[in-house]
Motif scaffolding. Sequence first.
Motif: not given
Lengths: 93, 93, 93, 93, 93, 93, 93
Positions: C36-60
Amino acid sequence: MSLKPLGDRVIIKKIEAEEKTKSGIVLPTTAKEEPSMAEVVAVGADILNDEKKKDQIKVGDKVIFSKYAGTEVKLDGQELTILKLSDILAVVE
Amino acid sequence: MSLKPLGDRVIIKKIEAEEKTKSGIVLPTTAKEEPSMAEVVAVGADILNDEKKKDQIKVGDKVIFSKYAGTEVKLDGQELTILKLSDILAVVE
Amino acid sequence: MSLKPLGDRVIIKKIEAEEKTKSGIVLPTTAKEEPSMAEVVAVGADILNDEKKKDQIKVGDKVIFSKYAGTEVKLDGQELTILKLSDILAVVE
Amino acid sequence: MSLKPLGDRVIIKKIEAEEKTKSGIVLPTTAKEEPSMAEVVAVGADILNDEKKKDQIKVGDKVIFSKYAGTEVKLDGQELTILKLSDILAVVE
Amino acid sequence: MSLKPLGDRVIIKKIEAEEKTKSGIVLPTTAKEEPSMAEVVAVGADILNDEKKKDQIKVGDKVIFSKYAGTEVKLDGQELTILKLSDILAVVE
Amino acid sequence: MSLKPLGDRVIIKKIEAEEKTKSGIVLPTTAKEEPSMAEVVAVGADILNDEKKKDQIKVGDKVIFSKYAGTEVKLDGQELTILKLSDILAVVE
Amino acid sequence: MSLKPLGDRVIIKKIEAEEKTKSGIVLPTTAKEEPSMAEVVAVGADILNDEKKKDQIKVGDKVIFSKYAGTEVKLDGQELTILKLSDILAVVE
């Protein structure tokens, strides 16, 4: 044209029954996991780059593997099997 | 418009049967895990950032993958499959 | 009032069919895992604090995700889905 | 008299339906994993001692959690649920 | 004569219903995992030697545990249960 | 002639019912995992070489273990059980 | 011609019943996991290269192993079993 196995996979070519009989190895069809004999055709990069694994198997080795492991592919008329190194039980010397 | 696979995923485009026949590869429909052939369209960031994985696969590679792996998506009329690198068995060279 | 996803979770808002058609992406209902397709509304702290994960997804970001993943919640009339980052397959660019 | 959750557990008190309606959140009864809303009553030592986890949840937070997670206990007439932090999906802000 | 629990196990003695009622805790028999109340009789060496675990539980603590966890043993007429620390949900304070 | 258990295994000899009764321990046959009492006959090398495990059990210890764990062997008329250390619940002191 | 076991595997040759009787070991056919007796014929490289494992087993050792473990192979008329070290329960001394 050839296949390069990914990760810790190996590509093998099954050995025909007559050849097995000549070698003195008989692989019975029991109720347990059925083994088969094959020759190694290609070895994946993760194995070649692993100090412990790279000495255990090489192209040309004759191996015993679990018959139900891996995926069969036909390439230029040859039947090959792509499977993980952990599904190879022993090398025939 | 394009798709960027997340994590250690890869996006591939299946190759039609005629093309496979030309290449000499035949992928039989056996009782086992059925393999299929495809071309790599995009590679995820976790693969590109991994010293060991990034040399094993790149955009444009022709690959053998497990037919039942991954998720199919249609983008601008093209049928794509998003799957994990570990579901790709071998690269055709 | 809003929702902050815990751990490595993401909150997304599904995109209606008309919008998908305009974008050129069609997500077929096959026997496999349905995307299914969707828009990202919020991202959890463990992703924002992970150097590798934080660049892969963001709000919007517009994302493709597995339809059966996650938990649905209604907030102020909006239908949201809370799911793990690993259940998001790709970002639409 | 109170309860101190062990390990990475949290103790929560469910919030009644009227209160949920006032807040604008509706948690539908779908075929999927059913979420519920609750207030955090106590947080386990493994969470308080973890640099990454301690900032994500605290006593008094309103949270969305998976309805079927955890164990219910009645203490002095109050219905409480003891569950793992990983079963809490999001904090309502 | 006594029992010394091995590894990360704890030995507990169940508390009778009357005692529970006096304490104000009622443990309902629901369809979910049923909790029970008990007193800690012995704590295993792996817990006592773990900086993080040793402060969470001690002999004499009243605890809530999952009713179906552990193994029951009778010693000198006393009914004891040997279970893992991870099966203890909370300490009553 | 004797048996040396491999890895983190222990060899035990079951204790007869009369002996158990004398010691004051009664092991009831409930619907749960049934425990049994035994004497330790041999301890595996992985336990003896582990700083944390070697102090928890030794030859001659009387132990409570899960009745359905391990493999039974008869040696010179003695019934022995070979099982993993993790299947031993407690030591009787 | 011989077999070299891969990884942490061992190759063993089953010992006939008469030989077992002479040695005083009887392996009963119970409802539990059935053990069998065998002699070690070859030891895999991962065991020989592991400081902790290499002292626990060697060619010529008589061992007790789980009857349903491993894969049977016939080599020059001899029935061999290829199995993992973890499926060998004890060495007979």
